[in-house]
Design an enzyme around this catalytic site. Sequence first.
Site, short mmCIF file in Angstrom:
data_model
loop_
_atom_site.label_atom_id
_atom_site.label_comp_id
_atom_site.label_asym_id
_atom_site.label_seq_id
_atom_site.Cartn_x
_atom_site.Cartn_y
_atom_site.Cartn_z
N SER A 50 0.61 -1.16 11.42
CA SER A 50 1.92 -1.81 11.28
C SER A 50 2.47 -2.03 12.69
CB SER A 50 2.87 -0.91 10.50
OG SER A 50 3.15 0.24 11.27
N ASP A 82 -0.62 -5.19 10.14
CA ASP A 82 -0.10 -5.02 8.78
C ASP A 82 1.40 -5.34 8.77
OD1 ASP A 82 -0.19 -4.20 6.11
OD2 ASP A 82 0.19 -2.10 6.60
N GLY A 179 4.15 3.94 -0.32
CA GLY A 179 4.60 5.33 -0.23
C GLY A 179 4.04 6.22 -1.33
N HIS A 209 -1.45 -4.35 -1.78
CA HIS A 209 -0.74 -3.35 -0.96
C HIS A 209 -0.30 -2.19 -1.86
CE1 HIS A 209 0.16 -5.53 2.93
NE2 HIS A 209 -0.53 -6.41 2.23
N GLY A 210 0.14 -1.12 -1.21
CA GLY A 210 0.69 0.01 -1.98
C GLY A 210 -0.33 0.60 -2.93
N ALA A 211 -1.58 0.74 -2.45
CA ALA A 211 -2.67 1.09 -3.36
C ALA A 211 -3.17 2.52 -3.20
CB ALA A 211 -3.81 0.10 -3.16
P1 13P Z 1 0.29 2.98 0.42
O1 13P Z 1 1.62 3.45 0.86
O2 13P Z 1 0.18 3.00 -1.08
O3 13P Z 1 -0.82 3.71 1.07
O4 13P Z 1 0.15 1.43 0.84
C1 13P Z 1 -0.12 1.09 2.17
C2 13P Z 1 0.04 -0.36 2.44
O5 13P Z 1 0.17 -1.19 1.57
C3 13P Z 1 0.06 -0.77 3.86
O6 13P Z 1 0.31 -2.12 4.00
O1 G3H Z 2 3.25 -0.76 4.53
C1 G3H Z 2 3.52 -0.08 5.51
C2 G3H Z 2 2.57 0.90 6.04
O2 G3H Z 2 2.34 1.96 5.16
C3 G3H Z 2 2.92 1.33 7.45
O3 G3H Z 2 4.11 1.98 7.55
O4 G3H Z 2 5.65 1.26 9.41
O5 G3H Z 2 5.41 3.67 8.79
O6 G3H Z 2 3.58 2.48 9.99
P1 G3H Z 2 4.73 2.37 9.01
ZN ZN Z 3 1.70 -2.95 2.68
#
Ligand code: 13P
Ligand code: G3H
Ligand code: ZN
Length: 307
Positions: A50, A82, A179, A209-211
């Site tokens: 990120s 990301d 998360g 995402h979010g997987a």
């Molecule tokens: P998680 O929080 O489910 O691991 O998702 C991460 C994500 O989508 C990063 O872009």
């Molecule tokens: O989707 C976001 C990622 O899980 C990264 O989060 O900004 O805390 O690095 P972060």
């Molecule tokens: Zn994401």
Amino acid sequence: MGLITTKEMFEKAYKSGYSIGAFNISNLEQLQGVLNGAKAKNSNVIIQASMSAVKYTGPTTLVNMVINASNELGIDVALHLDHGPDMEAVKTCVEAGFSSVMFDGSHYDFEENIRLTKEIVDYAHAHGVVVEAELGVLAGTEDEVTSDVHKYTQPDEAVEFVEKTGVDSLAIAIGTSHGAFKFKGEAKLRFDILEEIQNKLPGLPIVLHGASAVDKATVAMCNEFGGDIKGASGVPVDMLRQASSMAVCKINIDTDLRLAMTGTVRKYLAENPSVFDPRKYIGAGRDAIQAVVENKIDTVLGSANSL
Ligand code: 13P
Ligand code: G3H
Ligand code: ZN
């Protein structure tokens, strides 16, 4: 060997019904854990960061670290930004040497998301870099974007968006969220939406995402050794596997790596109170990340032997 884009890996993954894991990192040991896991399974992998992670490491440090660590292991990897928030972030990463970027315009209205995404695509493609965009909004927080509710991706909008922007892959909202607290009640994903998008946009790599699956034993380990994480829940593994077998070619995982590293470091320090060599406890965290990555490749992604 330098960094590669995701183009070829997605083509193979799409045809063969598996996904590539995209794992978030922000330090050397997380990177090594992911690469060691991919190497052990002979699997393609995407390293992603990120913008806050890029700022944490420094863009050039991050790129050089990824190139050198992957060369040392003899595997080709893609390095992806990301949730890139704007052109400035994208330029920073492309200039530093990233091979793939995401522009996340999901919080803009549809027309503005198209306009901004198209600008990013034109810039990135001119530099040989591929682009992921996002349509629909995931509940929860993703880097600097926060929403209380899901706004599922509309299949017809997805078609128009892809035609007008020329993106290489598309992140969609079908009920996952970022998360460790994804579902209050029963887990539910809108596979009907995924299926409709796949039918309307055949061949387009879809990103989930979010997987993270948020393994209960890992959360329990965090809590047993001093953590305080209550009510955590993730996406069931069978749902992730189903998504992988469809048009989903990239599955994003950050939370599961964070939980594994944190729980393991907590346990190590609690059980070895006299140790103060960081290589010992962070090394244990690195091994835990490798184990998670190998497990994901086997049980969720199906990408073993894709290298
Ligand atoms: P998680 O929080 O489910 O691991 O998702 C991460 C994500 O989508 C990063 O872009
Ligand atoms: O989707 C976001 C990622 O899980 C990264 O989060 O900004 O805390 O690095 P972060
Ligand atoms: Zn994401």
